[in-house]
Design a protein around this motif. Structure first.
Motif, PDB file in Angstrom:
ATOM      1  N   ALA A 166       0.828  -1.209   0.000  1.00  0.00           N
ATOM      2  CA  ALA A 166       0.000   0.000   0.000  1.00  0.00           C
ATOM      3  C   ALA A 166       0.859   1.254   0.000  1.00  0.00           C
ATOM      4  O   ALA A 166       0.602   2.203  -0.748  1.00  0.00           O
ATOM      5  N   GLU A 167       1.895   1.274   0.826  1.00  0.00           N
ATOM      6  CA  GLU A 167       2.770   2.445   0.862  1.00  0.00           C
ATOM      7  C   GLU A 167       3.512   2.607  -0.455  1.00  0.00           C
ATOM      8  O   GLU A 167       3.725   3.732  -0.925  1.00  0.00           O
ATOM      9  N   GLY A 168       3.921   1.496  -1.055  1.00  0.00           N
ATOM     10  CA  GLY A 168       4.593   1.568  -2.354  1.00  0.00           C
ATOM     11  C   GLY A 168       3.692   2.131  -3.428  1.00  0.00           C
ATOM     12  O   GLY A 168       4.110   2.975  -4.232  1.00  0.00           O
ATOM     13  N   LEU A 169       2.422   1.696  -3.441  1.00  0.00           N
ATOM     14  CA  LEU A 169       1.473   2.209  -4.422  1.00  0.00           C
ATOM     15  C   LEU A 169       1.201   3.687  -4.173  1.00  0.00           C
ATOM     16  O   LEU A 169       1.118   4.480  -5.121  1.00  0.00           O
ATOM     17  N   GLY A 170       1.086   4.083  -2.906  1.00  0.00           N
ATOM     18  CA  GLY A 170       0.862   5.495  -2.598  1.00  0.00           C
ATOM     19  C   GLY A 170       1.984   6.367  -3.119  1.00  0.00           C
ATOM     20  O   GLY A 170       1.751   7.429  -3.714  1.00  0.00           O
ATOM     21  N   THR A 171       3.221   5.915  -2.919  1.00  0.00           N
ATOM     22  CA  THR A 171       4.380   6.666  -3.412  1.00  0.00           C
ATOM     23  C   THR A 171       4.380   6.731  -4.937  1.00  0.00           C
ATOM     24  O   THR A 171       4.649   7.783  -5.536  1.00  0.00           O
ATOM     25  N   ALA A 172       4.067   5.603  -5.572  1.00  0.00           N
ATOM     26  CA  ALA A 172       4.041   5.576  -7.040  1.00  0.00           C
ATOM     27  C   ALA A 172       2.974   6.512  -7.600  1.00  0.00           C
ATOM     28  O   ALA A 172       3.196   7.181  -8.619  1.00  0.00           O
ATOM     29  N   LEU A 173       1.827   6.568  -6.950  1.00  0.00           N
ATOM     30  CA  LEU A 173       0.783   7.497  -7.388  1.00  0.00           C
ATOM     31  C   LEU A 173       1.276   8.938  -7.343  1.00  0.00           C
ATOM     32  O   LEU A 173       1.079   9.711  -8.282  1.00  0.00           O
ATOM     33  N   GLU A 174       1.928   9.300  -6.235  1.00  0.00           N
ATOM     34  CA  GLU A 174       2.422  10.670  -6.080  1.00  0.00           C
ATOM     35  C   GLU A 174       3.476  11.008  -7.123  1.00  0.00           C
ATOM     36  O   GLU A 174       3.541  12.141  -7.606  1.00  0.00           O
ATOM     37  N   ALA A 180      -2.075  -3.035 -11.205  1.00  0.00           N
ATOM     38  CA  ALA A 180      -1.506  -4.334 -11.593  1.00  0.00           C
ATOM     39  C   ALA A 180      -0.066  -4.469 -11.112  1.00  0.00           C
ATOM     40  O   ALA A 180       0.357  -5.551 -10.667  1.00  0.00           O
ATOM     41  N   ALA A 181       0.696  -3.378 -11.161  1.00  0.00           N
ATOM     42  CA  ALA A 181       2.104  -3.425 -10.768  1.00  0.00           C
ATOM     43  C   ALA A 181       2.270  -3.737  -9.284  1.00  0.00           C
ATOM     44  O   ALA A 181       3.278  -4.337  -8.884  1.00  0.00           O
ATOM     45  N   PHE A 182       1.305  -3.351  -8.469  1.00  0.00           N
ATOM     46  CA  PHE A 182       1.412  -3.565  -7.019  1.00  0.00           C
ATOM     47  C   PHE A 182       0.453  -4.639  -6.510  1.00  0.00           C
ATOM     48  O   PHE A 182       0.233  -4.756  -5.301  1.00  0.00           O
ATOM     49  N   ASP A 183      -0.112  -5.427  -7.448  1.00  0.00           N
ATOM     50  CA  ASP A 183      -1.006  -6.530  -7.085  1.00  0.00           C
ATOM     51  C   ASP A 183      -2.192  -6.030  -6.262  1.00  0.00           C
ATOM     52  O   ASP A 183      -2.607  -6.667  -5.286  1.00  0.00           O
ATOM     53  N   ALA A 184      -2.723  -4.885  -6.674  1.00  0.00           N
ATOM     54  CA  ALA A 184      -3.889  -4.306  -6.005  1.00  0.00           C
ATOM     55  C   ALA A 184      -5.145  -4.650  -6.787  1.00  0.00           C
ATOM     56  O   ALA A 184      -5.099  -4.967  -7.980  1.00  0.00           O
TER      57      ALA A 184
END
Length: 294
Positions: free
Chosen positions: A21-29, A69-73
Motif C-alpha cells: 500500500a505504501e509503495g502504491l501510494g508513493t508511485a501514485l504521487e 496491476a504493478a502492485f497486485d492491487a
C-alpha cells in the motif's frame, strides 16, 4: 458561510500488505500526481490496506489500472464526487450529543445548551471527532463514569486528540491540572487549538504535534492520572508499554477506535503491559475500554 467544494474524483483500491500500500501510494504521487493520497489500514478487521487518491479532474484510468496491476492491487474504483456545501451538510446532519454531564454542540446550536451542562463547542467546519462518532461518545461516557465514581483531578493527556474534545471535557471539569492534547497531524493540532480558544480554554490546554509520546513536553507533564487514546487498534497495541510508562500508579486509560471484535486483543496487550480492565462498553460497532494502571 457556505464552503462549497467543486466536483472532484476519488480512486480507491485495496491491497494485502502495508508495504504494498505504501509503495502504491508513493508511485501514485510520483507518476499521476493526484491532489492527495491516503494510505490506511481498514477498520473492518480484514487486515487489508486501502489506498485512496483524490483528483480535481477526472484521472487517467489506464494509468491507474497499470499501477494497480504493478502492485497486485484490486482495480481502482473511480467515483465522481458532486459539488457539496460541507458546512451546511454538517449542520443538517450533526445534532447536539449528550454524554452524561457533557453536551457537544456546534455554534449553530448554541441556544440549545441546557443550563447546568458542560458545553463542548465544536465548529461545523471542524467536525471530525465531535462526539457523534461512537468512539468519541464512548470516551466521554467512560470519563463520566470515572467522575461519578469519585475520580480525583490529576494530569491529563489526550493522545491522537483530533478536535481535542476529550481534553476539553477534562479542562471543563478540572481546574489547575496539566492538560495536554497531541496529534500526529499538524492540521489536527491547528483545529484543536482553535477549538480550545472558542471554548474559553486558552492557556488551559497545551496542544502539541507528536507521534504517540514522542515529545519532551509529554514526558515533563506526566505521570498522568488520565490518558485518552481514541485512535485505532494497531497503534493502541503498540502504545501499551508507553501508556504504562507515562501513567501514574493507579492512573486510568480510556481507549477507543476499537472495533468490537478487536476488544479482546487490546485488553490482552494492556494486561501484559500492566493494566487492569475496569470497564468495557460498546456503542454500535465500537468498543471503549477503561483500564487502571497496576
Amino acid at each position: 458561510m457556505s464552503e462549497i467544494t467543486p466536483a472532484s474524483w476519488t480512486a480507491l483500491t485495496t491491497l494485502q500488505t502495508k508495504a504494498q500500500a505504501e509503495g502504491l501510494g508513493t508511485a501514485l504521487e510520483e507518476t499521476i500526481e493526484p491532489d492527495g493520497v491516503g494510505v490506511f489500514e481498514m477498520e473492518d478487521g480484514s487486515g487489508l490496506w486501502e489506498v485512496g487518491a483524490y483528483f480535481a479532474e477526472a484521472p487517467d484510468e489506464t494509468q491507474l489500472a497499470l499501477l494497480a496491476a504493478a502492485f497486485d492491487a484490486k482495480p481502482f474504483v473511480v467515483s465522481e464526487v458532486p459539488p457539496t456545501d460541507w458546512v451546511a451538510h454538517v449542520r443538517r446532519e450533526l445534532q447536539p450529543v449528550e454524554a452524561g454531564r457533557f453536551f457537544v454542540y456546534g455554534s449553530h446550536d448554541a441556544e440549545r445548551l441546557p443550563a447546568g451542562r458542560v458545553g463542548l463547542l465544536i465548529e461545523a467546519a471542524m467536525a471530525f471527532g465531535t462526539g457523534h462518532h461512537g468512539t468519541t461518545l464512548g470516551c466521554l461516557m467512560a470519563f463520566e463514569a470515572l467522575l461519578d465514581a469519585g475520580l480525583a483531578p490529576g494530569p491529563v493527556v489526550d493522545v491522537g486528540a483530533g478536535t481535542a474534545v476529550l481534553a476539553m471535557a477534562a479542562a471543563k471539569v478540572w481546574e489547575g491540572v496539566p492538560i495536554l492534547a497531541s496529534d500526529i497531524d499538524a492540521v489536527a493540532v491547528e483545529v484543536a487549538e482553535a477549538n480550545v480558544r472558542v471554548n474559553g480554554l486558552a492557556g488551559r490546554i497545551e496542544c502539541l504535534e507528536a507521534a504517540g509520546f514522542d515529545h519532551p513536553r509529554l514526558a515533563e507533564a506526566g505521570p498522568y492520572d488520565v490518558i485518552f487514546a481514541n485512535i485505532l487498534k494497531g497503534p493502541l497495541v503498540d502504545l501499551a508499554p508507553d501508556l504504562a510508562a507515562h501513567a501514574a500508579p493507579g492512573g486510568h486509560a480510556i481507549l477507543s477506535g476499537i472495533l468490537n471484535p478487536q476488544g479482546d486483543d487490546v485488553v490482552a496487550a494492556y494486561d501484559a503491559a500492566g493494566w487492569d480492565l475496569v470497564r468495557r462498553a460498546e456503542i454500535g460497532d465500537w468498543t471503549t475500554l477503561t483500564l487502571r494502571r497496576r
